[in-house]
Design an enzyme around this catalytic site. Structure first.
Site, PDB file in Angstrom:
ATOM      1  N   HIS A  34      -4.161  -4.934   0.202  1.00  0.00           N
ATOM      2  CA  HIS A  34      -3.697  -5.546   1.438  1.00  0.00           C
ATOM      3  C   HIS A  34      -3.765  -7.302   1.540  1.00  0.00           C
ATOM      4  O   HIS A  34      -4.792  -7.620   1.769  1.00  0.00           O
ATOM      5  CB  HIS A  34      -4.697  -4.879   2.533  1.00  0.00           C
ATOM      6  CG  HIS A  34      -4.222  -3.685   2.751  1.00  0.00           C
ATOM      7  ND1 HIS A  34      -3.346  -3.114   3.725  1.00  0.00           N
ATOM      8  CD2 HIS A  34      -4.802  -2.525   2.383  1.00  0.00           C
ATOM      9  CE1 HIS A  34      -3.349  -1.728   3.764  1.00  0.00           C
ATOM     10  NE2 HIS A  34      -4.039  -1.215   2.946  1.00  0.00           N
ATOM     11  N   GLU A  77      -2.616  -9.052   3.838  1.00  0.00           N
ATOM     12  CA  GLU A  77      -2.772  -9.288   5.278  1.00  0.00           C
ATOM     13  C   GLU A  77      -4.229  -9.216   5.707  1.00  0.00           C
ATOM     14  O   GLU A  77      -4.706  -9.625   6.643  1.00  0.00           O
ATOM     15  CB  GLU A  77      -1.973  -8.484   5.907  1.00  0.00           C
ATOM     16  CG  GLU A  77      -2.509  -7.080   6.638  1.00  0.00           C
ATOM     17  CD  GLU A  77      -2.753  -6.048   5.387  1.00  0.00           C
ATOM     18  OE1 GLU A  77      -1.999  -6.286   4.424  1.00  0.00           O
ATOM     19  OE2 GLU A  77      -3.166  -4.995   5.711  1.00  0.00           O
ATOM     20  N   CYS A 100       0.813  -1.178   0.063  1.00  0.00           N
ATOM     21  CA  CYS A 100      -0.072   0.148   0.086  1.00  0.00           C
ATOM     22  C   CYS A 100       0.838   1.309   0.049  1.00  0.00           C
ATOM     23  O   CYS A 100       1.378   1.519  -1.033  1.00  0.00           O
ATOM     24  CB  CYS A 100      -1.066  -0.077   1.128  1.00  0.00           C
ATOM     25  SG  CYS A 100      -2.536   0.711   0.647  1.00  0.00           S
TER      26      CYS A 100
END
Ligand SMILES: NC(=O)CC[C@H](N)C(=O)O
Length: 380
Positions: A356, A358, A271
């Site tokens: 993202h 994660e 990001c």
């Protein structure tokens, strides 16, 4: 107990509403997130610093809050807007209500307004400055004050969220590194058993650290202002560039450091990390009209042809045309608007994604990228 409130946007639009966190006043860039769940992860994501977040899913608060589902040590948003706050959570993990959680940290929670109308307006007019108040309910006055607040553009918000001291991430906890501990190669006593990663904290989410740990790395998290010489002295196996708030352009100190670390060790950015890497490579970043924030953004992996459903939270992007095709290979593209979602350097061991992997909140389609980082360090 609710109380009358007003939202005023810099373009003159106002939305009467109610505060479910008592009296207050706040300001920030107003954005929206289309995720159906994950409001605690959203509230505590440092990337939202300086922003007022509107949820498009209407019922919020229904599973309460708990101490585990956080992405940093505090609530980061400037304000939180929902259609209908649910005051009575039903969840065995809940230890508090959303209202009490927000109130305990002085963050305004707002509901009883048409969040669909607000979202459509932001989609049409773009993300913009807003003020929320229970004290000043005069539309003209509050619009004037919204126009007086600073824009997100050009402000370095990373400084407000980055750790002041280096720390290790051990068994899901932050372990500060003592002032007297040298940040040098001896820091990695277990070196040889695991890859050692220096992670720049530009506003890092805890679940990124959990994923790096799950990939088997020893991790030291360093302040955003850490220089290249200090990183070289630590002799890590890899370097991670984290997510973070605000406009990437004013974070010039990090761009310079990244530029001087290109080729030194494998680099992985997420990001804001992609945006800073793009700037370090001579690219340009630009502001999206209203950004991508949600958990169902389709991204095409150009290597495999697979479509990944991704979690996203960004308002800026790297301009694909500003990167040299001789140097950079595009790896991922957003299927909604063809924006750049991932790239790798053709000669340096460096790659990044805008979205993202994660998640937290969101789908886990892209967890493979942490393994990609591991393989890159193994090959170095
Ligand atoms: N989640 C992030 O790292 C966001 C990056 C940057 N602040 C943006 O809004 O685009």
């Amino acid at each position: 107990m609710k109380m009358d409130a007003l939202i005023a946007l810099e373009d003159g639009r106002t939305f009467p509403c109610a505060s479910f966190t008592g009296p207050g006043e706040t300001w920030g860039e107003l954005v929206f997130n289309t995720g159906m769940t994950g409001y605690q992860e959203i509230l505590t994501d440092p990337s939202y610093r300086g922003q007022i977040v509107t949820m498009t899913y209407p019922l919020i608060g229904n599973y309460g809050v708990n101490p585990e589902d956080v992405e940093s040590d505090r609530i980061q948003v400037a304000g939180f807007i929902v259609r209908e706050y649910q005051a009575f959570p039903s969840n065995f993990r809940a230890t508090d209500t959303l209202a009490d959680y927000l109130k305990s940290q002085g963050i305004m929670g707002i509901d009883d307004l048409d969040t669909r109308a607000l979202t459509r307006h932001i989609r049409n007019a773009g993300a913009m400055r807003a003020v929320i108040s229970t004290r000043d309910l005069d539309p003209a006055s509050l619009v004037r004050r919204a126009r007086e607040t600073p824009s997100l553009v050009g402000r370095d918000l990373v400084r407000e969220v980055s750790t002041r001291i280096p720390y290790r991430w051990v068994a899901g906890e932050r372990v500060p590194i003592g002032e007297d501990t040298a940040l040098d190669a001896t820091l990695w006593r277990e070196k040889g058993t695991k890859f050692s990663v220096v992670a720049f904290d530009f506003g890092i989410k805890y679940n990124i650290l959990r994923c790096l740990a799950a990939a088997g790395f020893e991790i030291v998290v360093v302040p955003a202002s850490t220089g290249a010489a200090a990183v070289r002295a630590m002799a890590p196996d890899g370097i991670f560039l984290s997510n973070g708030p605000g406009d990437p352009e004013p974070v010039t100190y990090a761009v310079e450091t990244i530029r001087s670390l290109l080729g030194y060790r494998p680099l992985f950015g997420i990001c804001l990390g992609q945006q800073l890497l793009g700037l370090a490579l001579g690219g340009r970043t630009y502001k999206l009209k209203f950004g991508h924030r949600g958990a169902n953004q389709p991204v095409k992996n150009l290597d495999t042809g697979r479509i990944e459903i991704t979690s996203q939270n960004h308002g800026f992007s790297v301009d694909m045309a500003s990167l040299s095709a001789d140097e950079i290979e595009v790896s991922h593209v957003n299927l909604n608007d063809q924006t750049l979602e991932g790239f790798r350097h053709r000669s340096y061991p460096a790659f990044s994604v805008q979205y993202h992997p994660e998640a937290s909140p969101g789908p886990h389609d892209s967890r493979y990228l942490f393994e990609t980082f591991s393989k890159m360090m193994a090959a170095a």
